[in-house]
Enzyme design. Sequence first.
Site, mmCIF file in Angstrom:
data_model
loop_
_atom_site.group_PDB
_atom_site.id
_atom_site.type_symbol
_atom_site.label_atom_id
_atom_site.label_comp_id
_atom_site.label_asym_id
_atom_site.label_seq_id
_atom_site.Cartn_x
_atom_site.Cartn_y
_atom_site.Cartn_z
ATOM 1 N N ARG A 242 -10.737 -11.735 13.165
ATOM 2 C CA ARG A 242 -11.268 -12.018 14.331
ATOM 3 C C ARG A 242 -10.607 -13.505 14.690
ATOM 4 O O ARG A 242 -10.558 -14.307 13.667
ATOM 5 C CB ARG A 242 -12.798 -12.006 14.442
ATOM 6 C CG ARG A 242 -13.355 -10.717 14.745
ATOM 7 C CD ARG A 242 -13.199 -10.201 16.314
ATOM 8 N NE ARG A 242 -13.650 -9.121 16.554
ATOM 9 C CZ ARG A 242 -13.082 -8.187 16.776
ATOM 10 N NH1 ARG A 242 -11.507 -8.111 16.322
ATOM 11 N NH2 ARG A 242 -13.463 -6.967 17.241
ATOM 12 N N GLU A 271 -9.390 -15.075 23.293
ATOM 13 C CA GLU A 271 -8.528 -14.243 23.955
ATOM 14 C C GLU A 271 -8.767 -13.967 25.560
ATOM 15 O O GLU A 271 -10.127 -13.847 25.817
ATOM 16 C CB GLU A 271 -8.562 -12.782 23.303
ATOM 17 C CG GLU A 271 -8.350 -13.063 21.707
ATOM 18 C CD GLU A 271 -8.297 -11.697 21.047
ATOM 19 O OE1 GLU A 271 -8.637 -10.722 21.482
ATOM 20 O OE2 GLU A 271 -8.456 -11.825 19.428
ATOM 21 N N HIS A 289 -3.496 -8.566 20.106
ATOM 22 C CA HIS A 289 -4.494 -7.789 19.635
ATOM 23 C C HIS A 289 -4.022 -6.412 19.549
ATOM 24 O O HIS A 289 -4.820 -5.599 20.177
ATOM 25 C CB HIS A 289 -5.859 -8.022 20.608
ATOM 26 C CG HIS A 289 -7.023 -7.680 19.633
ATOM 27 N ND1 HIS A 289 -8.010 -8.422 19.825
ATOM 28 C CD2 HIS A 289 -7.231 -6.872 18.827
ATOM 29 C CE1 HIS A 289 -9.219 -8.094 19.044
ATOM 30 N NE2 HIS A 289 -8.586 -6.997 18.388
HETATM 31 C C1 DGY Z 1 -11.861 -3.732 16.375
HETATM 32 O O1 DGY Z 1 -12.004 -2.701 16.385
HETATM 33 O O2 DGY Z 1 -12.837 -4.457 16.348
HETATM 34 C C2 DGY Z 1 -10.543 -4.152 16.782
HETATM 35 O O3 DGY Z 1 -10.375 -5.539 16.729
HETATM 36 C C3 DGY Z 1 -10.749 -3.978 18.472
HETATM 37 O O4 DGY Z 1 -10.995 -2.828 18.940
#
Ligand code: DGY
Length: 323
Positions: A242, A271, A289
């Site tokens: 993250r 983001e 991402h």
């Molecule tokens: C998650 O699954 O947490 C990914 O980062 C985005 O969907």
Amino acid sequence: MTKPRVLITRRWPEAVERAMAARFEVTLNEADRPMTSADFRAAFATFDAVCPTVTDKLGPEAFDLAQGRTKVLGNFGVGFSHIDLDGAKRHGMAVTNTPDVLSDCTADIAMTLMLMAARRAGEGERELRAGGWTGWRPTHMIGTKVSGATLGIIGFGRIGQAMARRAHHGFGMKILVQNRSPVAADVLARYGARQVATVEDLLPACDFVSLHCPGGAANRHLINADRLALMRGDAFLINTARGEVVDEAALADALAARRIGGAGLDVFEREPQVTAALMDCPNLVMLPHLGSATRATREAMGFRVMENISAFFDGKAPPDRVA
Ligand code: DGY
């Protein structure tokens, strides 16, 4: 029997939208634009289930309503640090996520970033496309060898282990692990891994560090200026976890001053905004991402949401309930 009313907040793979529409009374966000807190308050008053994603900022304001109708939030994604769990609980909403199905693809993207950063693949491609390549020479764009190097993995859940499998069994890397709780000896043995007690123990010992811990307040800026200073001068940082886990300004400073070898980021603090200073760092590879972005995985994530909310409305325990 009337079907539960379900809101899907972003467009999903077609096959899953179709299956959801057959099972529930589904409303789609046709414009595929992220929703605001006000949109969510309205949705919570209207729908039995809301299925958000990481782009939906479900902070305390989104739950600031007198009484809702929504009983379950079926998150499309494994991470749920964008959801205020206290707010959800206060309204009696169950929250589910989609673990397992995205572990392989997320680890693949972490490997991609690690290899790209180490072997200067982004720089090389930019040079070639700009017409700047003058031909092979022994000193051209020298990178860092990945095979046999030491990889530190912070967070040894499913994705961390998928990364270890690739790195150890595919690239002969030595694996160090830092994890909140002790990892069972047989699990470590599977990847020839050794667990260290703290992030401070791990960082100076690694050629590559890959983050696989959860986001949220507890891990905000886990990698900050002080910890970046503990990394080796030629080491690489990879983040597919993250954005908030890394202090982007501190990372940009460390990269610009060449205090670390380089980095690879798939996730960002704000983001889709990217800290401007990062744009100027040639020793950084960035992806928008893409961790789980394959058709097979995105479909599996959608079907996993469907399984969770179906179980909920059938009066059974949703398999991936997180709150
Ligand atoms: C998650 O699954 O947490 C990914 O980062 C985005 O969907």
